[in-house]
Design a protein around this motif. Structure first.
Motif, PDB file in Angstrom:
ATOM      1  N   ASP A  70      78.868  64.700  22.604  1.00 14.80           N
ATOM      2  CA  ASP A  70      79.324  63.310  22.704  1.00 14.80           C
ATOM      3  C   ASP A  70      80.820  63.187  22.425  1.00 14.80           C
ATOM      4  O   ASP A  70      81.332  62.099  22.203  1.00 14.80           O
ATOM      5  CB  ASP A  70      78.523  62.388  21.769  1.00 14.80           C
ATOM      6  N   ASP A  71      81.522  64.333  22.479  1.00 11.46           N
ATOM      7  CA  ASP A  71      82.953  64.334  22.150  1.00 11.46           C
ATOM      8  C   ASP A  71      83.588  65.547  22.828  1.00 11.46           C
ATOM      9  O   ASP A  71      83.043  66.658  22.756  1.00 11.46           O
ATOM     10  CB  ASP A  71      83.113  64.437  20.630  1.00 11.46           C
TER      11      ASP A  71
ATOM     12  N   SER B 149      75.988  58.750  18.391  1.00 15.86           N
ATOM     13  CA  SER B 149      77.071  59.001  19.338  1.00 15.86           C
ATOM     14  C   SER B 149      78.153  57.922  19.273  1.00 15.86           C
ATOM     15  O   SER B 149      77.860  56.742  19.080  1.00 15.86           O
ATOM     16  CB  SER B 149      76.490  59.040  20.752  1.00 15.86           C
TER      17      SER B 149
END
Length: 399
Positions: free
Chosen positions: A120-121, A162
């Protein structure tokens, strides 16, 4: 309708040859709960959350049933272990910073084909690249934040997972994955824990229960639109997206009704721990119990069992404690609660318990019970039909 007295008699007869502490899984209840999850999933496959089971034999048992497909794991080390054990579809539900295991993943074609990791990054992609031990392509799933924001964003309801809340944020990370060699975007996950993991029929709390139902209704209305748009935008980037995962035990039928979702996640609904007693949408059968032996009788209306202090994770509170279940009518001493090495229990049934008798408990959560026991005794009717190791019994403690 369950008959607690009859269940206690069954479990006592089945385990009369075994000394407590011990843990059991009632196979009739386990299988009935599995059937109920499939029914509620409305034809969509159920991916089993391994953290709620933590036993390879039971994972194999449920995945052999019609309607179940794949595992949702909780650590990268566990994911690789399961893949090496023969499970060929493992989704890691949480981002990892385990560099050594990423080196293994990228150096082994079998592991890379079986395991999908959560991202999520962009920094997580950087970490994976810096950890590479080979050139295998990494299968990636993106997670959408499902939290409900109220009062113009001043109040947030939902787990802090998230950072990707908007469809555009998810699509931007999808484009980052697509541009980066060595990665393939195959899935999207959106876990609505504030719906799936929060009971809406809290015993003795009608106003709170009503407020929870209002919140969950609003959350479902908001999420069905946002999730569909997020998936549409990601599919614009990755037309061959393999799956969209959503839901949990408490929201199976609601999430399955969404066209954008292709599979449902569930695990706690197999064991049905005490936190899953308070839902209006379904009723499960307690399938996983543990027994502690009576070792003292300090006085009238009180017995003491060995150990028992097995609180569940989450915000501390009485709802995180195991429930003295059978015989009915026992309660904790408020001065002591469940203890590390001993637990006093109060109530009329205490006077009928003898030294060596078993008191049966239900854990607040599902798989966490297995961190305390190395073996699960499998009960059918009033007989133990087998015994299987937990993760702990196989020498695996992943968290």
């Amino acid at each position: 309708m369950a008959d607690p007295a009859a269940d206690r008699a069954r479990y006592d007869r089945a385990t009369a040859h075994l000394d407590a502490p011990l843990a059991v899984v009632d196979l009739d209840a386990f299988d009935a709960n599995a059937d109920d999850l499939v029914r509620r999933a409305r034809g969509k496959p159920v991916r089993v959350a391994s953290k709620s089971v933590r036993c390879r034999a039971l994972l194999e048992r449920v995945l052999a049933r019609e309607g179940f497909a794949g595992i949702m794991a909780f650590t990268l080390a566990e994911s690789l272990w399961l893949a090496r054990s023969g499970f060929d579809d493992v989704l890691l539900a949480y981002p990892s910073a385990d560099r050594d295991r990423f080196a293994e993943l990228t150096g082994d074609p079998k592991l890379a084909a079986a395991v999908t990791v959560m991202v999520d990054d962009p920094a997580q992609l950087e970490l994976i690249d810096a950890s590479r031990g080979g050139t295998e392509e990494v299968r990636v799933c993106l997670e959408l934040d499902t939290s409900l924001w109220l009062l113009g964003g001043r109040v947030r309801v939902g787990a802090r997972r998230s950072p990707l809340r908007s469809p555009e944020q998810l699509a931007e990370l999808a484009r980052s994955v697509a541009r980066r060699p060595g990665f393939r975007l195959v899935g999207v996950m959106a876990y609505e824990g504030h719906v799936a993991g929060v009971g809406d029929a809290v015993a003795g709390r009608p106003l709170r229960s009503y407020a929870i139902r209002l919140m969950q209704s609003a959350a479902k209305r908001e999420l069905v639109v946002r999730r569909a748009e997020a998936v549409r935008r990601v599919r614009d980037v990755a037309p061959d997206l393999e799956f969209v995962n959503g839901g949990g035990t408490g929201s199976v039928q609601h999430t399955a009704a969404e066209d954008a979702v292709t599979e449902i996640a569930a695990g706690s609904g197999l064991f049905v721990p005490r936190l899953f007693d308070h839902y209006t949408a379904f009723r499960g059968r307690p399938a996983a119990l543990f027994a502690q032996p009576v070792v003292r009788r300090p006085g009238v209306g009180v017995v003491t069992v060995l150990g028992g202090g097995y609180p569940a994770s989450g915000a501390p509170g009485a709802d995180r404690l195991p429930q003295p279940y059978l015989p009915e009518g026992l309660r904790y001493d408020p001065q002591e609660g469940p203890g590390e090495v001993q637990t006093p229990l109060l109530g009329g049934p205490a006077d009928d318990l003898l030294i060596g008798d078993k008191v049966w408990f239900r854990h607040a959560k599902a798989g966490e019970m297995c961190e305390r026991f190395d073996t699960l005794h499998l009960v059918r009717g009033d007989r133990v039909t087998g015994a299987v190791p937990t993760y702990r019994g196989e020498g695996r403690t992943f968290l």
